[in-house]
Write a protein that holds these residues in place. Structure first.
Motif, PDB file in Angstrom:
ATOM      1  N   LEU A  57       0.813  -1.024  -0.015  1.00  0.00           N
ATOM      2  CA  LEU A  57      -0.041   0.017   0.081  1.00  0.00           C
ATOM      3  C   LEU A  57       0.905   1.228   0.110  1.00  0.00           C
ATOM      4  N   GLY A  60       2.249   1.971  -3.277  1.00  0.00           N
ATOM      5  CA  GLY A  60       1.393   2.222  -4.340  1.00  0.00           C
ATOM      6  C   GLY A  60       0.919   0.939  -5.111  1.00  0.00           C
ATOM      7  N   ASN A  61       1.348   0.022  -4.680  1.00  0.00           N
ATOM      8  CA  ASN A  61       1.035  -1.248  -5.564  1.00  0.00           C
ATOM      9  C   ASN A  61      -0.632  -1.612  -5.351  1.00  0.00           C
ATOM     10  N   ILE A  62      -1.023  -1.412  -4.143  1.00  0.00           N
ATOM     11  CA  ILE A  62      -2.539  -1.641  -3.800  1.00  0.00           C
ATOM     12  C   ILE A  62      -3.251  -0.476  -3.719  1.00  0.00           C
ATOM     13  N   ASP A  63      -4.356  -0.478  -4.149  1.00  0.00           N
ATOM     14  CA  ASP A  63      -5.479   0.599  -4.267  1.00  0.00           C
ATOM     15  C   ASP A  63      -6.306   0.149  -3.019  1.00  0.00           C
ATOM     16  N   ASP A  64      -6.578  -0.916  -2.797  1.00  0.00           N
ATOM     17  CA  ASP A  64      -7.660  -1.335  -1.896  1.00  0.00           C
ATOM     18  C   ASP A  64      -7.240  -1.281  -0.436  1.00  0.00           C
ATOM     19  N   LEU A  65      -7.356   0.036   0.314  1.00  0.00           N
ATOM     20  CA  LEU A  65      -7.157  -0.050   1.479  1.00  0.00           C
ATOM     21  C   LEU A  65      -8.019  -0.606   2.438  1.00  0.00           C
ATOM     22  N   HIS A  66      -9.251  -1.145   2.095  1.00  0.00           N
ATOM     23  CA  HIS A  66      -9.912  -1.905   3.003  1.00  0.00           C
ATOM     24  C   HIS A  66      -9.603  -3.278   3.310  1.00  0.00           C
TER      25      HIS A  66
END
Length: 101
Positions: A57, A60-66
């Motif tokens: 995260l 910047g490789n993951i956009d799903d913070l959830h």
């Protein structure tokens, strides 16, 4: 965490004595040691998974913070459960050491 609780159920020797031959103290000790090792390995795996998700995260490789937050909460709850179990084991040990023989 479900692995932790399933491993704990293996420690209770009374469950194994029902319908089966009683286990020896050495078998009980081995089962207990294996259960603790499995619980610690499970905790480590959850912590590593949380660290990887957090780093991804931040990069910047993951956009799903959830999902990252869910992974972090799983890690936190697993660590807290492990610490509470450790405290109970230490309390039980201290209680046994104070017993008059």
């Amino acid at each position: 965490m479900s692995t932790l609780f399933s491993n704990i159920s293996q420690v209770n020797p009374t469950q194994q004595m029902i319908g089966n031959a009683p286990i020896t103290p050495k078998e009980a000790q081995t089962n207990f040691a294996d259960t603790l090792k499995g619980a610690i390995e499970n905790l480590n795996n959850v912590q590593l998974e949380s660290d990887k998700a957090t780093e991804a995260l931040a990069a910047g490789n993951i956009d799903d913070l959830h999902n990252v937050m869910i992974t972090a909460q799983k890690s936190s709850i697993t660590l807290e459960a492990t610490v509470q179990i450790q405290k109970k084991v230490i309390d039980a040990y201290n209680e046994i050491m104070r017993m008059q023989v």
